[in-house]
Scaffold this active site. Structure first.
Site, short mmCIF file in Angstrom:
data_model
loop_
_atom_site.label_atom_id
_atom_site.label_comp_id
_atom_site.label_asym_id
_atom_site.label_seq_id
_atom_site.Cartn_x
_atom_site.Cartn_y
_atom_site.Cartn_z
N ASP A 4 43.38 22.07 19.48
CA ASP A 4 42.62 21.52 18.36
C ASP A 4 41.16 21.53 18.80
O ASP A 4 40.77 20.77 19.70
CB ASP A 4 43.11 20.09 18.07
CG ASP A 4 42.34 19.43 16.92
OD1 ASP A 4 41.21 19.86 16.62
OD2 ASP A 4 42.87 18.46 16.34
N VAL A 5 40.36 22.40 18.17
CA VAL A 5 38.98 22.60 18.64
C VAL A 5 38.07 21.41 18.36
O VAL A 5 36.92 21.39 18.79
CB VAL A 5 38.34 23.89 18.06
CG1 VAL A 5 39.08 25.14 18.55
CG2 VAL A 5 38.27 23.86 16.54
N ALA A 35 37.11 24.07 6.03
CA ALA A 35 36.40 23.11 5.18
C ALA A 35 37.46 22.50 4.27
O ALA A 35 38.38 23.20 3.83
CB ALA A 35 35.33 23.81 4.36
N TYR A 95 31.90 29.51 -1.82
CA TYR A 95 31.99 29.49 -0.35
C TYR A 95 31.30 28.22 0.18
O TYR A 95 31.68 27.69 1.23
CB TYR A 95 31.42 30.77 0.25
CG TYR A 95 31.87 31.02 1.67
CD1 TYR A 95 33.22 31.13 1.99
CD2 TYR A 95 30.94 31.16 2.71
CE1 TYR A 95 33.64 31.37 3.29
CE2 TYR A 95 31.34 31.40 4.00
CZ TYR A 95 32.69 31.50 4.29
OH TYR A 95 33.09 31.74 5.59
N LYS A 102 28.74 28.74 8.56
CA LYS A 102 28.66 30.09 9.17
C LYS A 102 27.23 30.42 9.58
O LYS A 102 27.02 31.10 10.60
CB LYS A 102 29.21 31.16 8.21
CG LYS A 102 30.73 31.14 8.02
CD LYS A 102 31.50 31.37 9.32
CE LYS A 102 32.98 31.66 9.04
NZ LYS A 102 33.77 31.71 10.31
N THR A 133 44.07 37.46 4.02
CA THR A 133 44.81 36.68 5.01
C THR A 133 45.45 35.47 4.33
O THR A 133 45.19 35.20 3.16
CB THR A 133 43.87 36.17 6.11
OG1 THR A 133 42.83 35.40 5.49
CG2 THR A 133 43.26 37.31 6.90
N LEU A 134 46.23 34.74 5.11
CA LEU A 134 46.87 33.53 4.60
C LEU A 134 45.82 32.53 4.12
O LEU A 134 45.96 31.92 3.05
CB LEU A 134 47.74 32.92 5.71
CG LEU A 134 48.68 31.78 5.29
CD1 LEU A 134 49.67 32.25 4.23
CD2 LEU A 134 49.41 31.24 6.51
N ALA A 135 44.71 32.39 4.89
CA ALA A 135 43.64 31.45 4.53
C ALA A 135 42.96 31.86 3.22
O ALA A 135 42.53 31.01 2.45
CB ALA A 135 42.61 31.36 5.65
O1 0WE Z 1 35.77 31.86 5.93
C1 0WE Z 1 36.56 32.08 5.04
C2 0WE Z 1 37.55 31.01 4.59
C3 0WE Z 1 37.87 30.00 5.64
C4 0WE Z 1 38.52 28.76 5.08
C5 0WE Z 1 39.60 28.82 4.22
C6 0WE Z 1 40.19 27.65 3.74
C7 0WE Z 1 41.31 27.66 2.75
C8 0WE Z 1 42.15 26.41 2.85
C9 0WE Z 1 38.01 27.53 5.42
N1 0WE Z 1 38.55 26.37 4.98
C10 0WE Z 1 39.64 26.41 4.16
N2 0WE Z 1 40.16 25.23 3.74
C11 0WE Z 1 41.35 25.16 3.07
O2 0WE Z 1 41.77 24.05 2.68
N3 0WE Z 1 36.52 33.30 4.39
C12 0WE Z 1 35.55 34.28 4.80
C13 0WE Z 1 37.41 33.65 3.29
C14 0WE Z 1 36.77 33.18 2.02
O3 0WE Z 1 36.89 31.90 1.60
C15 0WE Z 1 36.18 31.78 0.42
C16 0WE Z 1 35.61 33.00 0.10
C17 0WE Z 1 35.99 33.90 1.13
C18 0WE Z 1 35.62 35.34 1.24
C19 0WE Z 1 35.99 30.67 -0.40
C20 0WE Z 1 35.24 30.81 -1.56
C21 0WE Z 1 34.67 32.02 -1.87
C22 0WE Z 1 34.84 33.13 -1.05
#
Ligand code: 0WE
Length: 195
Positions: A4-5, A35, A95, A102, A133-135
């Protein structure tokens, strides 16, 4: 190994184990971000103090803490690579606080590059085009985003996971021995476009 970072003792334990098992380390890949979901849905102006803190702790400060843990094991020099995204420099709707985190990650990579350069440790970021990806799957409008990149990027397609991996391998190799503090765009050219 669990890491856990946001926990200094987790990070300390991971590098302790690596030291015991391998003696040294050549590459650290930072590929972690978070986030709170609501912060990625509404407007940036509504970002809570807590969502801002968590996003920066997990997504940006973690690079500093991990670099500090890794550096003593990178005795023959090393390469630190962090994954980032274009939302750090231009507004990508939704975002939000991740874009701000970032930007902090990329700036942190530059300051780390300066500090760790004398130890022959390089620190770079890979700015990836969107990858399914899953995220990413939980993000509303992600499919439309992939289509937008396909239409507007010079190469008229999306980046493949293997191509991101190949860039990571390059940055880890001596071919990149003189590259540090940089953000390398692996996005089929999308970042150069103004319209
Ligand atoms: O860095 C990211 C996303 C990282 C991320 C994803 C989640 C989803 C689930 C960070 N926090 C969370 N929290 C959660 O609860 N990306 C580069 C992918 C991404 O995410 C977006 C994007 C893109 C591209 C969100 C909004 C708009 C564009």
């Amino acid at each position: 190994m669990e890491c856990d970072v946001t926990k200094d003792d987790h990070i300390a334990r991971v590098f302790e184990q690596i030291g015991k098992r391998f003696g040294k380390l050549h590459l650290l890949l930072h590929s972690v971000a978070f986030a709170p979901k609501d912060a990625l849905e509404g407007e940036f102006v509504d970002t809570s103090r807590e969502a801002f803190r968590v996003a920066h702790d997990v997504s940006a400060y973690s690079l500093v803490a991990l670099a500090r843990g890794a550096a003593p094991l990178m005795t023959g020099g090393g390469s630190i690579v962090a994954m980032t995204y274009y939302g750090s420099e231009k507004v990508v709707p939704h975002y939000n606080v991740m874009g701000v985190a970032k930007a902090s990650l990329e700036a942190s990579a530059r300051y780390l590059a300066y500090d760790l350069g004398p130890k022959k440790i390089r620190v770079n970021c890979i700015s990836a085009g969107p990858v399914n990806t899953l995220a990413a799957r939980g993000i509303a409008g992600f499919t439309e985003m992939l289509r937008h990149y396909e239409t507007h990027a010079p190469l008229k397609r999306n980046v493949l996971p293997d191509e991101l991996g190949a860039t990571g391998v390059f940055l880890a190799s001596d071919g990149a021995a003189a590259i540090t503090g940089q953000v390398i765009y692996v996005d089929c050219g999308y970042q150069i476009m103004g319209m």
